[in-house]
Design an enzyme around this catalytic site. Structure first.
Site, PDB file in Angstrom:
ATOM      1  N   GLU A 130       5.166  -4.873   8.711  1.00  0.00           N
ATOM      2  CA  GLU A 130       3.707  -4.738   8.613  1.00  0.00           C
ATOM      3  C   GLU A 130       3.074  -5.854   7.785  1.00  0.00           C
ATOM      4  O   GLU A 130       1.849  -6.015   7.780  1.00  0.00           O
ATOM      5  CB  GLU A 130       3.341  -3.379   8.016  1.00  0.00           C
ATOM      6  CG  GLU A 130       3.705  -3.236   6.546  1.00  0.00           C
ATOM      7  CD  GLU A 130       3.503  -1.817   5.996  1.00  0.00           C
ATOM      8  OE1 GLU A 130       3.158  -0.925   6.769  1.00  0.00           O
ATOM      9  OE2 GLU A 130       3.718  -1.637   4.786  1.00  0.00           O
ATOM     10  N   HIS A 141      10.780  -3.431   3.125  1.00  0.00           N
ATOM     11  CA  HIS A 141      11.257  -2.052   3.062  1.00  0.00           C
ATOM     12  C   HIS A 141      11.640  -1.566   4.450  1.00  0.00           C
ATOM     13  O   HIS A 141      11.109  -2.041   5.448  1.00  0.00           O
ATOM     14  CB  HIS A 141      10.242  -1.097   2.437  1.00  0.00           C
ATOM     15  CG  HIS A 141       8.931  -0.917   3.170  1.00  0.00           C
ATOM     16  ND1 HIS A 141       8.068  -1.949   3.455  1.00  0.00           N
ATOM     17  CD2 HIS A 141       8.318   0.195   3.641  1.00  0.00           C
ATOM     18  CE1 HIS A 141       6.976  -1.469   4.055  1.00  0.00           C
ATOM     19  NE2 HIS A 141       7.105  -0.168   4.201  1.00  0.00           N
ATOM     20  N   HIS A 199       0.813  -1.215   0.000  1.00  0.00           N
ATOM     21  CA  HIS A 199       0.000   0.000   0.000  1.00  0.00           C
ATOM     22  C   HIS A 199       0.858   1.282   0.000  1.00  0.00           C
ATOM     23  O   HIS A 199       0.462   2.302   0.539  1.00  0.00           O
ATOM     24  CB  HIS A 199      -1.010  -0.020   1.162  1.00  0.00           C
ATOM     25  CG  HIS A 199      -0.398  -0.073   2.540  1.00  0.00           C
ATOM     26  ND1 HIS A 199      -0.964  -0.779   3.570  1.00  0.00           N
ATOM     27  CD2 HIS A 199       0.711   0.494   3.058  1.00  0.00           C
ATOM     28  CE1 HIS A 199      -0.224  -0.636   4.661  1.00  0.00           C
ATOM     29  NE2 HIS A 199       0.791   0.136   4.374  1.00  0.00           N
ATOM     30  N   HIS A 234      -0.977   5.380   9.253  1.00  0.00           N
ATOM     31  CA  HIS A 234       0.430   5.776   9.398  1.00  0.00           C
ATOM     32  C   HIS A 234       0.523   7.119  10.113  1.00  0.00           C
ATOM     33  O   HIS A 234       1.138   8.061   9.631  1.00  0.00           O
ATOM     34  CB  HIS A 234       1.092   5.861   8.023  1.00  0.00           C
ATOM     35  CG  HIS A 234       1.014   4.588   7.254  1.00  0.00           C
ATOM     36  ND1 HIS A 234      -0.141   4.160   6.635  1.00  0.00           N
ATOM     37  CD2 HIS A 234       1.940   3.629   7.013  1.00  0.00           C
ATOM     38  CE1 HIS A 234       0.083   2.996   6.037  1.00  0.00           C
ATOM     39  NE2 HIS A 234       1.332   2.654   6.258  1.00  0.00           N
TER      40      HIS A 234
END
Lengths: 128, 280
Positions: free
Chosen positions: B241, B194, B12, B59
């Site tokens: 995540e 990441h 996302h 976030h």
């Protein structure tokens, strides 16, 4: 008598360099307490009025959130590595880049201590 | 009763949103990424799910550190895009499926999951991007309703991977016990590898990403048994995540068929992957 404690760190906690996974700052208890003010300040930039205030007088905006001298200096110098070391979390401080544009890969390169092209090539495997 | 027709997983990354907003879809840099979603979009158009349960994390756009729910379930009629610093994106508001949301909350609590009940909240790229990737951005109204499940994957302690897998199993129970003829999909979002912070920033692990895209279908029990540290070590601090995909996988039967799978790296600083699973 129960002692009350501010939710935000007092500003006297030492910055962290003792990550469990090397070079991987996670937002754990100590770090989020240490960085509470920086993060709250940056969270504020989700509001357009605060973005204008930041642009108009950055130091005054930072003062509103009670940043200490070390924190203010890190923000005003756009020292991303230092902001993270002081408990800032990237998802908050990234909002600074909405006011003062910089690519996220440049923020990455800065933290690693590489120039941008080297970072793109060596970390992200880009052909540049 | 309602039917679960499939599970979707996707990254996302906000840069995907920026690429769409700037009209970069068909540039050489982005086209291979976006083309990877065409088969899934076709599947969506054919099967026309009524409800999408989207597991994602805010976030720090709609939520701050003052209150951090480990799990939250949205039960609003509408979810507007939040201002992430650049102004709210021009994406139509998402229509909620409030009746099912309340049923889900009941079912979760009866099964020893106690989520925060969220009646008013805006949503960030964590929900927007998956919806745009699978449905395309509509002119006015989304052809599907959403049920957001918020997971804290940023402030430690984050939940155990096994806990998320079990949450998925209860989610399935909620869908199957919902008195409706609606058709559901469950979307796990986030990842893949990441890291955006620290001296390890820019960490990517395409081999592990590709392996994850196989194992999430074939060996979910194994992935659910990993520690949080192993996720962070393998996929980077923000790549951790990826544990949110386990909710989607836990909602599906043990035996699944992979209808489509795609991997592209890097999207900005992230290994970007997607999967489309159907039950056998």
């Amino acid at each position: 008598m129960t002692q009350t404690r501010e939710p935000a760190g007092s500003g006297h906690e030492p910055a962290r360099d003792d990550d469990t996974i090397p070079d991987t700052p996670l937002l754990d208890r100590k770090r989020q307490l240490r960085g509470y003010r920086i993060n709250k300040m940056a969270m504020g930039l989700g509001d357009p009025a605060n973005r204008e205030a930041f642009k108009a007088d950055e130091a005054a905006y930072l003062d509103r959130f009670g940043l200490n001298a070390e924190e203010k200096d890190a923000v005003m110098r756009r020292d991303w590595r230092e902001m993270i070391r002081l408990g800032g979390n990237l998802f908050f401080i990234l909002k600074i880049s909405a006011v003062d544009p910089i690519r996220i890969t440049e923020i990455g390169a800065h933290q690693v201590g590489m120039d941008h092209e080297t970072f793109l090539r060596e970390r992200l495997g880009k052909k540049v | 009763m309602a039917t679960l027709i499939g599970g979707l997983g996707t990254s996302h990354v906000p840069s995907i949103a920026a690429a769409m907003d700037k009209g970069l879809r068909d540039t050489p840099e982005w086209q291979p990424f976006f083309d990877g979603y065409l088969p899934a979009q076709e599947w969506i158009r054919y099967h026309r799910p009524d409800v999408a349960v989207v597991i994602f994390n805010d976030h720090y756009n709609a939520m701050f550190l003052d209150r951090v729910p480990t799990f939250g379930v949205g039960c609003a009629d509408e979810y507007h895009p939040v201002d992430e610093g650049w102004g709210p994106r021009q994406v139509p508001p998402f229509r909620g499926a409030a009746d099912f949301s309340w049923h889900l909350i009941d079912t979760l609590v009866e099964n020893h999951f106690d989520p925060e009940i969220i009646q008013e909240i805006k949503v960030d790229h964590g929900l927007q991007v998956p919806m745009e990737l699978f449905w395309g951005r509509p002119e006015n109204e989304w052809p599907v309703t959403v049920v957001p499940i918020f997971v804290n994957v940023l402030q430690y302690p984050i939940p155990l991977p096994s806990r998320l897998y079990n949450l998925g199993k209860v989610l399935r129970r909620a869908i199957e016990s919902y008195d409706s003829d609606q058709r559901f999909v469950v979307i796990g979002t986030g990842g893949l590898s990441h890291q955006l912070q620290g001296a390890r920033a820019g960490f990517l692990n395409p081999d592990a990403d590709q392996q994850f895209l196989r194992d999430i279908a074939d060996r979910p029990d194994e992935l659910a048994g990993w520690s949080r540290e192993k996720y962070v070590q393998t996929f980077g601090s923000e790549g951790g995540e990826l544990i949110m995909w386990l909710v989607m996988r836990g909602a599906l039967n043990q035996q699944v068929t992979v209808r489509h799978r795609h991997y592209f790296a890097p999207a900005s600083m992230t290994g970007a992957g997607m999967i489309l699973l159907e039950e056998d």
